[in-house]
Design an enzyme around this catalytic site. Structure first.
Site, PDB file in Angstrom:
ATOM      1  N   CYS A 153       8.752   5.498  -3.261  1.00 19.96           N
ATOM      2  CA  CYS A 153       7.938   4.293  -3.308  1.00 19.96           C
ATOM      3  C   CYS A 153       6.898   4.362  -4.410  1.00 19.96           C
ATOM      4  CB  CYS A 153       7.233   4.069  -1.969  1.00 19.96           C
ATOM      5  SG  CYS A 153       5.983   5.285  -1.581  1.00 19.96           S
ATOM      6  N   HIS A 202       0.860  -1.189   0.000  1.00 17.73           N
ATOM      7  CA  HIS A 202       0.000   0.000   0.000  1.00 17.73           C
ATOM      8  C   HIS A 202       0.891   1.232   0.000  1.00 17.73           C
ATOM      9  CE1 HIS A 202      -3.697   2.325   0.759  1.00 17.73           C
ATOM     10  NE2 HIS A 202      -2.859   3.166   1.329  1.00 17.73           N
ATOM     11  N   CYS A 203       0.586   2.160  -0.894  1.00 15.42           N
ATOM     12  CA  CYS A 203       1.412   3.357  -1.023  1.00 15.42           C
ATOM     13  C   CYS A 203       0.564   4.593  -0.757  1.00 15.42           C
ATOM     14  CB  CYS A 203       2.019   3.427  -2.416  1.00 15.42           C
ATOM     15  SG  CYS A 203       3.187   4.796  -2.613  1.00 15.42           S
ATOM     16  N   VAL A 204       0.881   5.314   0.322  1.00 12.82           N
ATOM     17  CA  VAL A 204       0.111   6.512   0.663  1.00 12.82           C
ATOM     18  C   VAL A 204       0.294   7.609  -0.371  1.00 12.82           C
ATOM     19  CG1 VAL A 204       0.181   6.027   3.128  1.00 12.82           C
ATOM     20  CG2 VAL A 204       1.984   7.428   2.102  1.00 12.82           C
TER      21      VAL A 204
END
Length: 328
Positions: free
Chosen positions: A189, A160-162
């Protein structure tokens, strides 16, 4: 029970709402960095250089940089927003596995099988046959993992990438990879293929101005423009180096047909068994980018690839011909 509670105390994903809100801010940060880079390279340097070019060679060089920069910028933003707005893949409602992995038979899971599986999962005994998510209360397809931030299971979840307010999974991993190749160590990321090319171009383009800055050479422009150029060069140099390492890591993952989560799990288990989804580099590449070469470098799939390759849909993955159930 006490150890489980202690582990959860350090789980940052308990703050899911805050992370989702932070992601929206990070999208604005990404666009802000793009804007600063555009201002420094186009408006402060190569735009004026094109207009003030003394000769055809200088004008041609400036035009080439501007055209390449705008092309990569369009591809970068296209890839970025494709990652942001594409659902990474959710488990279809009432999905049931068609293959009994324990018996090696093609036999759909019956209602009684499912109820038995559900009872075993709730009692913490697990099942050797089918993976089951107790949070979603449903069976999990192969390579599917539960995301605590999104609050659901994601097909072939990588992480999961904010920075994109989204998970990176089966349906948007290709777009993520295209975006990953120079933007920032802060957002490393997220940035991949077109990001690396974009920031590398900016770094090389602004290098003469950076050298002149420290050699006390007179540089045309306002102090604000010079400061912006200097800052943009430093940021893009850092972004390029950071993303290069991250890009190399994901290239190795694609070549082995694995994900970040699967690689971490294999490392923690210290396994030496072969990976059952490793079909060879060429076929592994196709599992992410498809077969149609015209679509390899754009954030989209051809209808033929989606029809011919179930792996691109995130539910059914081919395994090695020599897999006998003993490998991973």
């Amino acid at each position: 029970m006490h150890r489980s509670g202690a582990a959860m105390a350090w789980n940052v994903f308990r703050f899911c709402t805050a992370l989702r809100g932070l992601g929206s801010i990070m999208i604005l940060l990404v666009l802000s960095i793009v804007g600063v880079t555009y201002y420094a390279l186009v408006l402060c340097n190569y735009g004026p250089a094109l207009l003030a070019a003394a000769g055809a060679l200088d004008a041609l060089a400036a035009l080439a940089v501007l055209l390449l920069f705008h092309f990569l910028l369009v591809m970068l933003l296209w890839s970025y927003f494709s990652v942001v707005f594409t659902d990474p893949g959710a488990v279809p409602p009432n999905w049931r596995p068609d293959v009994d992995e324990e018996r090696g038979e093609t036999a759909p899971l019956t209602t009684s099988d499912f109820n038995s599986l559900q009872s075993m999962a709730l009692s913490d005994t697990g099942s050797p046959r089918i993976r089951y998510c107790r949070k979603c209360n449903q069976p999990k397809p192969p390579r599917c993992h539960h995301c605590s931030v999104c609050g659901r299971c994601v097909l072939k979840m990588d992480h999961h990438c904010v920075w994109v307010v989204n998970c990176v999974g089966a349906l948007n991993y290709k777009f993520f990879l295209l975006f990953l190749v120079g933007f920032s160590p802060i957002i490393f990321c997220t940035m991949q293929f077109y990001t690396f090319l974009e920031t590398a171009l900016v770094t090389v383009s602004l290098l003469p101005h950076f050298i002149a800055f420290f050699n006390d050479v007179e540089i045309p422009g306002t102090p604000g423009a010079l400061a912006t150029t200097f800052l943009t060069f430093v940021l893009n140099l850092a972004f390029t180096l950071s993303v290069l390492g991250f890009m190399i890591m994901h290239i190795s993952l694609v070549s082995a047909n694995t994900t970040t989560i699967e690689a971490i799990q294999a490392y923690e288990k210290k396994t030496t068994s072969f990976w059952k989804y490793d079909l060879g580099r060429k076929r592994n590449f196709a599992q992410v980018f498809g077969i149609n070469k015209w679509y390899w470098f754009i954030p989209a799939y051809s209808e033929e690839d989606l029809r011919r390759m179930p792996a691109l849909q995130g539910l059914d993955y081919p395994v090695r011909s020599d897999f006998d159930g003993q490998g991973l």
